[in-house]
Design a protein around this motif. Structure first.
Motif: not given
Length: 120
Positions: A20-28, A100-104, A108-113
């Motif tokens: 989905v084009g993100t990983g560092a800031g959103l996951i790591i 892919a958009t829905k996965i992102f 994002a919602i799960i991590i944000g919560i």
């Protein structure tokens, strides 16, 4: 045990960047805070360090200079990141854009919560 956790963080974040084009800031960064119990500055500094060659070398240096980098973690996460992003990118190219958009969005919602519920 730490090395395995760091490689898994790299695999998941690398997979998501390929997917989905993100990983560092959103996951790591959240993973290092929640799972490895890093403080926010060390999580950011470590994330920047593993990405320093493609981006962020000066920002990573600033964090390192102030003692906010776990170099060992950055190296192991980078190893998993490389493998995960390659595998997921191969998979993601076959996904419909809407999927892919829905996965992102879900990630994002799960991590944000999770981040909102952290007690400092």
């Amino acid at each position: 045990m730490d090395a395995l956790l760091f490689v898994l963080i790299g695999l998941v974040s690398g997979s998501l960047i390929g997917l989905v084009g993100t990983g560092a800031g959103l996951i790591i960064i959240p993973a290092l805070v929640l799972l490895a119990h890093f403080n926010e500055k060390t999580a950011v500094g470590t994330s920047l360090t593993l990405l320093m060659f493609p981006v962020g070398i000066f920002a990573a240096y600033a964090y390192w200079h102030h003692g906010y980098v776990n170099t060992k973690a950055a190296i192991f996460i980078a190893l998993g990141f490389i493998l995960g992003s390659f595998i997921a990118a191969k998979y993601a190219t076959g996904l419909p854009v809407a999927t892919a958009t829905k996965i992102f969005g879900v990630v994002a919602i799960i991590i944000g919560i999770k981040m909102l519920l952290i007690k400092s």
